[in-house]
Design an enzyme around this catalytic site. Sequence first.
Site, PDB file in Angstrom:
ATOM      1  N   ASN A  31       0.518  -4.446 -18.255  1.00 47.87           N
ATOM      2  CA  ASN A  31       1.545  -4.371 -19.294  1.00 47.87           C
ATOM      3  C   ASN A  31       0.960  -4.946 -20.579  1.00 47.87           C
ATOM      4  O   ASN A  31       0.091  -5.793 -20.542  1.00 47.87           O
ATOM      5  CB  ASN A  31       2.780  -5.163 -18.834  1.00 47.87           C
ATOM      6  CG  ASN A  31       3.835  -5.320 -19.919  1.00 47.87           C
ATOM      7  OD1 ASN A  31       4.276  -6.431 -20.203  1.00 47.87           O
ATOM      8  ND2 ASN A  31       4.251  -4.234 -20.524  1.00 47.87           N
ATOM      9  N   GLY A  32       1.437  -4.442 -21.712  1.00 46.29           N
ATOM     10  CA  GLY A  32       1.030  -4.993 -22.992  1.00 46.29           C
ATOM     11  C   GLY A  32       0.306  -4.001 -23.873  1.00 46.29           C
ATOM     12  O   GLY A  32      -0.810  -3.595 -23.559  1.00 46.29           O
ATOM     13  N   GLY A  33       0.956  -3.581 -24.961  1.00 47.70           N
ATOM     14  CA  GLY A  33       0.308  -2.747 -25.959  1.00 47.70           C
ATOM     15  C   GLY A  33       0.079  -1.307 -25.565  1.00 47.70           C
ATOM     16  O   GLY A  33      -0.648  -0.593 -26.264  1.00 47.70           O
ATOM     17  N   GLN A  86      15.168  -8.216 -12.462  1.00 50.47           N
ATOM     18  CA  GLN A  86      14.292  -9.332 -12.811  1.00 50.47           C
ATOM     19  C   GLN A  86      15.100 -10.614 -12.888  1.00 50.47           C
ATOM     20  O   GLN A  86      16.120 -10.676 -13.577  1.00 50.47           O
ATOM     21  CB  GLN A  86      13.576  -9.119 -14.140  1.00 50.47           C
ATOM     22  CG  GLN A  86      12.567 -10.240 -14.396  1.00 50.47           C
ATOM     23  CD  GLN A  86      11.827 -10.140 -15.712  1.00 50.47           C
ATOM     24  OE1 GLN A  86      12.407 -10.352 -16.767  1.00 50.47           O
ATOM     25  NE2 GLN A  86      10.539  -9.827 -15.653  1.00 50.47           N
ATOM     26  N   PRO A  96      11.189  -4.812 -18.386  1.00 49.60           N
ATOM     27  CA  PRO A  96      12.422  -5.557 -18.658  1.00 49.60           C
ATOM     28  C   PRO A  96      12.375  -6.142 -20.062  1.00 49.60           C
ATOM     29  O   PRO A  96      11.400  -6.806 -20.419  1.00 49.60           O
ATOM     30  CB  PRO A  96      12.415  -6.658 -17.592  1.00 49.60           C
ATOM     31  CG  PRO A  96      10.970  -6.837 -17.239  1.00 49.60           C
ATOM     32  CD  PRO A  96      10.324  -5.491 -17.424  1.00 49.60           C
ATOM     33  N   MET A  97      13.418  -5.889 -20.853  1.00 46.54           N
ATOM     34  CA  MET A  97      13.450  -6.375 -22.229  1.00 46.54           C
ATOM     35  C   MET A  97      14.844  -6.861 -22.558  1.00 46.54           C
ATOM     36  O   MET A  97      15.822  -6.106 -22.479  1.00 46.54           O
ATOM     37  CB  MET A  97      13.012  -5.268 -23.199  1.00 46.54           C
ATOM     38  CG  MET A  97      11.548  -4.888 -23.070  1.00 46.54           C
ATOM     39  SD  MET A  97      11.060  -3.483 -24.110  1.00 46.54           S
ATOM     40  CE  MET A  97      11.771  -2.109 -23.175  1.00 46.54           C
ATOM     41  N   CYS A 151       7.959 -14.800 -19.851  1.00 48.03           N
ATOM     42  CA  CYS A 151       8.726 -14.937 -21.093  1.00 48.03           C
ATOM     43  C   CYS A 151       8.402 -16.268 -21.771  1.00 48.03           C
ATOM     44  O   CYS A 151       8.472 -17.323 -21.145  1.00 48.03           O
ATOM     45  CB  CYS A 151      10.223 -14.856 -20.798  1.00 48.03           C
ATOM     46  SG  CYS A 151      11.249 -14.984 -22.274  1.00 48.03           S
ATOM     47  N   LYS A 175       6.065 -10.866 -12.452  1.00 43.44           N
ATOM     48  CA  LYS A 175       5.536 -10.415 -13.742  1.00 43.44           C
ATOM     49  C   LYS A 175       5.023 -11.646 -14.465  1.00 43.44           C
ATOM     50  O   LYS A 175       5.772 -12.615 -14.669  1.00 43.44           O
ATOM     51  CB  LYS A 175       6.602  -9.705 -14.575  1.00 43.44           C
ATOM     52  CG  LYS A 175       6.059  -9.114 -15.877  1.00 43.44           C
ATOM     53  CD  LYS A 175       7.120  -8.282 -16.590  1.00 43.44           C
ATOM     54  CE  LYS A 175       6.504  -7.540 -17.784  1.00 43.44           C
ATOM     55  NZ  LYS A 175       6.130  -8.442 -18.890  1.00 43.44           N
ATOM     56  N   ARG A 235       7.908  -1.638 -25.382  1.00 37.86           N
ATOM     57  CA  ARG A 235       8.576  -1.197 -26.613  1.00 37.86           C
ATOM     58  C   ARG A 235       8.441   0.293 -26.864  1.00 37.86           C
ATOM     59  O   ARG A 235       9.371   0.925 -27.370  1.00 37.86           O
ATOM     60  CB  ARG A 235       8.038  -1.998 -27.796  1.00 37.86           C
ATOM     61  CG  ARG A 235       8.606  -3.408 -27.871  1.00 37.86           C
ATOM     62  CD  ARG A 235       7.894  -4.247 -28.905  1.00 37.86           C
ATOM     63  NE  ARG A 235       6.558  -4.626 -28.442  1.00 37.86           N
ATOM     64  CZ  ARG A 235       5.639  -5.206 -29.201  1.00 37.86           C
ATOM     65  NH1 ARG A 235       5.903  -5.426 -30.481  1.00 37.86           N
ATOM     66  NH2 ARG A 235       4.462  -5.548 -28.700  1.00 37.86           N
TER      67      ARG A 235
END
Length: 331
Positions: free
Chosen positions: A210-212, A69, A16-17, A99, A138, A234
């Site tokens: 999640n992350g990178g 979300q 989710p972004m 967030c 999350k 991303r």
Amino acid sequence: MPLNAATAAARLSSAPMMEWTDRHCRYLHRRLSRCTLLYTEMVTAAALVRGGALHLLDHSPEEHPVALQLGGSDPEELALAARVGAQAGYDEINLNCGCPSDRVQSGTFGAVLMTRPGLVADCVAAMRAAVDVDVTVKCRIGVDDQDPEVLLPEFLTRISEAGCNRVIIHARKAWLQGLSPKENRDVPPLDPDLVLRMKRTFPGMHISINGGIASLDAARGFLDAGLDGVMVGRAAYHQPADILCAADRLIFGATTPDTRVEDAARDMLPYIEAHLAQGGKLHQVTRHMLGLFAGRPGARGWRRALSEGATRPGAGPELVERALAEVAAFA
């Protein structure tokens, strides 16, 4: 959809972004992968319950499996919002505990909830009692000066006892003071080993990382190491073909051919026509398509054609065909 359908799809998910993963983005991503779990932007529980902003739940039936979300910290309000989301057809309701933005902190939700695991457990329990679909969380590995080795096991224990069996862990801290939301995506160091240790500590929980994560190879590495799922942010947005076109085969074991990105782009044409017929604007859809050919010959011409032409009066699906010609010229 069966209760475990979203869990099965969570082997790979698109994160989710805010301002990115709207319904147009999700429709595009579903053209690339039939199996990957897709997430909405964060929607605040207050917007749904007090603001009546039910349009924020709009989505196409073709987006499934798709998760909503929610942001919030009031158990009763989150339960009501979760019920509305489930009634709208979402396959999963996810609580945002990651967030770091100032606006989210001022509302006492997002990453600041990492400091209040008891409240998160109350929220999860209320949501779980209100809906029959999956309720997930999350989160971060911690915030500010918290010790993740201490905090994260306590946090996971509390939400598990409250009925959350699936969690997505962004493997870096959030710094609530002194770093911007953008810096919080890069500056605190990643600690994927901690997430792997949490899976060993909580073998009954479905744990995604999640992350990178910027490639399918990296995603497969985490799955091979024992994690249940991988969430890509991303990279899935800026290079969606690299992450999603082969995901059904490489991550989910599908035997169907990988998606051809040219076909996916053309599959968007009827959707664009319908969107325009309803009074929508072309750029609302094509802004999510700019990275479709990232790294391929002709990608610059594709991006230029869409970015320069989509806001012009009368622009329509034919612009996408012209942009595709920029790519075909290099074939």
